[in-house]
Design an enzyme around this catalytic site. Structure first.
Site, PDB file in Angstrom:
ATOM      1  N   ASP A   1      -6.916  11.540  21.114  1.00  0.00           N
ATOM      2  CA  ASP A   1      -7.688  10.906  20.123  1.00  0.00           C
ATOM      3  C   ASP A   1      -9.007  11.111  20.235  1.00  0.00           C
ATOM      4  O   ASP A   1      -9.548  11.446  21.093  1.00  0.00           O
ATOM      5  CB  ASP A   1      -7.608   9.261  20.396  1.00  0.00           C
ATOM      6  CG  ASP A   1      -7.805   8.224  19.208  1.00  0.00           C
ATOM      7  OD1 ASP A   1      -7.059   7.539  18.867  1.00  0.00           O
ATOM      8  OD2 ASP A   1      -8.967   8.536  18.863  1.00  0.00           O
TER       9      ASP A   1
ATOM     10  N   TYR B   1      -4.698  10.779  -0.004  1.00  0.00           N
ATOM     11  CA  TYR B   1      -3.976  10.010   1.386  1.00  0.00           C
ATOM     12  C   TYR B   1      -2.605  10.324   1.217  1.00  0.00           C
ATOM     13  O   TYR B   1      -2.101  10.976   2.047  1.00  0.00           O
ATOM     14  CB  TYR B   1      -4.576   8.638   1.645  1.00  0.00           C
ATOM     15  CG  TYR B   1      -3.803   8.008   2.561  1.00  0.00           C
ATOM     16  CD1 TYR B   1      -3.913   8.415   3.872  1.00  0.00           C
ATOM     17  CD2 TYR B   1      -2.848   7.015   2.169  1.00  0.00           C
ATOM     18  CE1 TYR B   1      -3.185   7.851   4.923  1.00  0.00           C
ATOM     19  CE2 TYR B   1      -2.306   6.127   3.207  1.00  0.00           C
ATOM     20  CZ  TYR B   1      -2.379   6.709   4.516  1.00  0.00           C
ATOM     21  OH  TYR B   1      -1.387   6.141   5.315  1.00  0.00           O
TER      22      TYR B   1
ATOM     23  N   GLY C   1     -10.809   5.161  16.532  1.00  0.00           N
ATOM     24  CA  GLY C   1     -10.209   4.306  17.497  1.00  0.00           C
ATOM     25  C   GLY C   1     -11.112   3.837  18.528  1.00  0.00           C
ATOM     26  O   GLY C   1     -12.507   4.333  18.427  1.00  0.00           O
TER      27      GLY C   1
ATOM     28  N   MET D   1      -9.840 -11.430  -4.679  1.00  0.00           N
ATOM     29  CA  MET D   1      -8.433 -10.818  -5.082  1.00  0.00           C
ATOM     30  C   MET D   1      -8.816  -9.889  -6.160  1.00  0.00           C
ATOM     31  O   MET D   1      -9.508 -10.136  -7.367  1.00  0.00           O
ATOM     32  CB  MET D   1      -7.853 -12.200  -5.638  1.00  0.00           C
ATOM     33  CG  MET D   1      -7.620 -13.361  -4.732  1.00  0.00           C
ATOM     34  SD  MET D   1      -6.543 -14.625  -5.199  1.00  0.00           S
ATOM     35  CE  MET D   1      -7.666 -15.326  -6.312  1.00  0.00           C
TER      36      MET D   1
HETATM   37  N1  UDP Z   1      -6.671  -6.851  -1.584  1.00  0.00           N
HETATM   38  C1  UDP Z   1      -7.432  -7.975  -2.119  1.00  0.00           C
HETATM   39  N2  UDP Z   1      -8.611  -8.217  -1.642  1.00  0.00           N
HETATM   40  C2  UDP Z   1      -8.985  -7.724  -0.300  1.00  0.00           C
HETATM   41  C3  UDP Z   1      -8.039  -6.448   0.318  1.00  0.00           C
HETATM   42  C4  UDP Z   1      -6.908  -6.159  -0.332  1.00  0.00           C
HETATM   43  O1  UDP Z   1      -7.057  -8.604  -3.074  1.00  0.00           O
HETATM   44  O2  UDP Z   1     -10.040  -7.850   0.049  1.00  0.00           O
HETATM   45  C5  UDP Z   1      -5.266  -6.651  -2.215  1.00  0.00           C
HETATM   46  C6  UDP Z   1      -5.395  -5.024  -2.637  1.00  0.00           C
HETATM   47  O3  UDP Z   1      -5.910  -4.976  -3.838  1.00  0.00           O
HETATM   48  C7  UDP Z   1      -3.590  -4.978  -2.694  1.00  0.00           C
HETATM   49  C8  UDP Z   1      -3.232  -6.066  -1.585  1.00  0.00           C
HETATM   50  O4  UDP Z   1      -4.341  -6.845  -1.381  1.00  0.00           O
HETATM   51  O5  UDP Z   1      -3.251  -5.359  -4.017  1.00  0.00           O
HETATM   52  C9  UDP Z   1      -2.826  -5.151  -0.548  1.00  0.00           C
HETATM   53  O6  UDP Z   1      -4.124  -4.325   0.227  1.00  0.00           O
HETATM   54  P1  UDP Z   1      -4.503  -3.673   1.406  1.00  0.00           P
HETATM   55  O7  UDP Z   1      -5.661  -2.821   1.267  1.00  0.00           O
HETATM   56  O8  UDP Z   1      -4.211  -4.608   2.674  1.00  0.00           O
HETATM   57  O9  UDP Z   1      -3.210  -2.569   1.609  1.00  0.00           O
HETATM   58  P2  UDP Z   1      -2.566  -1.593   0.630  1.00  0.00           P
HETATM   59  O10 UDP Z   1      -1.348  -2.063  -0.242  1.00  0.00           O
HETATM   60  O11 UDP Z   1      -3.606  -1.024  -0.161  1.00  0.00           O
HETATM   61  O12 UDP Z   1      -2.082  -0.502   1.555  1.00  0.00           O
END
Ligand code: UDP
Length: 318
Positions: free
Chosen positions: A31, A139, A36, A203
């Site tokens: 790593d 990504y 990390g 949200m």
């Molecule tokens: N999300 C949110 N508020 C936050 C972080 C994430 O509303 O502070 C939403 C994001 O838009 C997605 C879901 O939560 O719809 C999961 O996001 P996360 O980044 O945890 O994982 P991803 O699905 O992007 O890998």
């Protein structure tokens, strides 16, 4: 087995390293500690600090390793949109250096951390391994390219490779949990509000075509994910590249996740609606039928348990 774990100082890598040690394996962690933490590497594992380009060949050559578990990666979708070159270099470039080092050292078994982001915007739910892969960000594209390279190393060089396509990983395993400097994930961000280190949770979008308007994701406990890696290790077959989705098969909306966090923490957790986050699909839910049928894996932990374990971990850090 004697194993090399790349990225074993990170969240998922440290949990899987702990589980591998408990199962009696000998583990070396490689790593560069860019994201990390040295103190996250479980006791009993050897830590080599460095990049895969610099250190994979010297570590593997003559080291008697039987397999590699490859977690080391850059993993922020938003950052990948701003710095695609960084993602191609650090994810694909470093992985190719690892594969060549493995080939030269005669180590042909690999379990790889792939991602649901390889699929992009799904046409249907739940997502199957046979669905089209059309990543919507660098990504996911860089991870998909590594999957393609693994298929060719299996075909041309006889590697036995397994790619696990993670959906939303959450929870913790004792002292091993999420400690990101820049935290973008939903559950740690919501719990930070309960812990008083953030004022409220945003949200991202409430106008998606879902029952409550917020995005739906498939959350999987990091311990269940780790168990899948141990099974995958046994399933590396020379000449084959197997791909498995890893999720619970159930979707939870952002509002539902926040509600579970309220129940677990007993904190009101103020939440406000914010604009959509670019690149977020409305619904991402895995079909994990394939890994259940072929490797006998089964998720054991529900969303309450993920939140409870992540909450216990967060409080232990203060
Ligand atoms: N999300 C949110 N508020 C936050 C972080 C994430 O509303 O502070 C939403 C994001 O838009 C997605 C879901 O939560 O719809 C999961 O996001 P996360 O980044 O945890 O994982 P991803 O699905 O992007 O890998």
């Amino acid at each position: 087995m004697k194993l090399l774990v790349t990225g074993g100082a990170g969240y998922i890598g440290s949990v899987v390293t702990a589980q591998l040690l408990e199962a009696g394996h000998e583990v070396t962690v490689l790593d560069d500690l860019s994201t990390g933490h040295a103190d996250a590497v479980p006791e009993g594992a050897r830590l080599v600090r460095g990049t895969l380009r610099e250190q994979a060949a010297p570590v593997l050559e003559g080291g008697g390793f039987q397999a590699v578990l490859h977690f080391a990666a850059k993993s922020l979708v938003g950052e990948s949109m701003e710095k695609p070159g960084l993602y191609w270099d650090r994810n694909l470039g470093e992985s190719l250096a690892l594969l060549e080092a493995m080939r030269r050292a005669g180590v042909g078994q690999i379990v790889f951390s792939s991602t649901a982001a390889t699929y992009g915007e799904p046409q249907s739910t739940p997502i199957l391994e046979t669905d089209p892969t059309r990543p919507t960000n660098p990504y996911g594209a860089s991870k998909l390219a590594i999957d393609t390279a693994l298929s060719e190393y299996a075909r041309m060089h006889g590697f036995g490779a397994v790619s696990l396509r993670y959906f939303n990983v959450a929870g913790a395993y004792g002292r091993f949990g999420e400690r990101h400097t820049v935290e973008t994930h939903l559950i740690p961000n919501v719990l930070a509000v309960a812990a008083g280190t953030r004022p409220s949770v945003k949200m991202f979008g409430d106008d998606y075509p879902t029952a409550d308007g917020t995005c739906i994701r498939d959350y999987i406990h990091v311990v269940d994910l780790g168990v899948a890696h141990l099974l995958a290790l046994q399933a590396c077959t020379p000449g084959e590249h197997k791909i498995f989705n890893l999720g619970n098969g159930n979707g939870f909306s952002v509002r539902e996740v926040i509600e579970v966090c309220r129940e677990v923490t007993g904190h009101p957790i103020p939440a406000e609606v914010a604009p959509r986050r670019p690149g977020d699909p409305a619904v991402l839910v895995a079909s994990s039928q394939k890994i259940q049928a072929e490797l006998g894996w089964k998720p054991e932990h529900d969303l309450h348990r993920m939140v409870a374990d992540a909450w216990a971990f967060l409080r232990s850090q203060r």
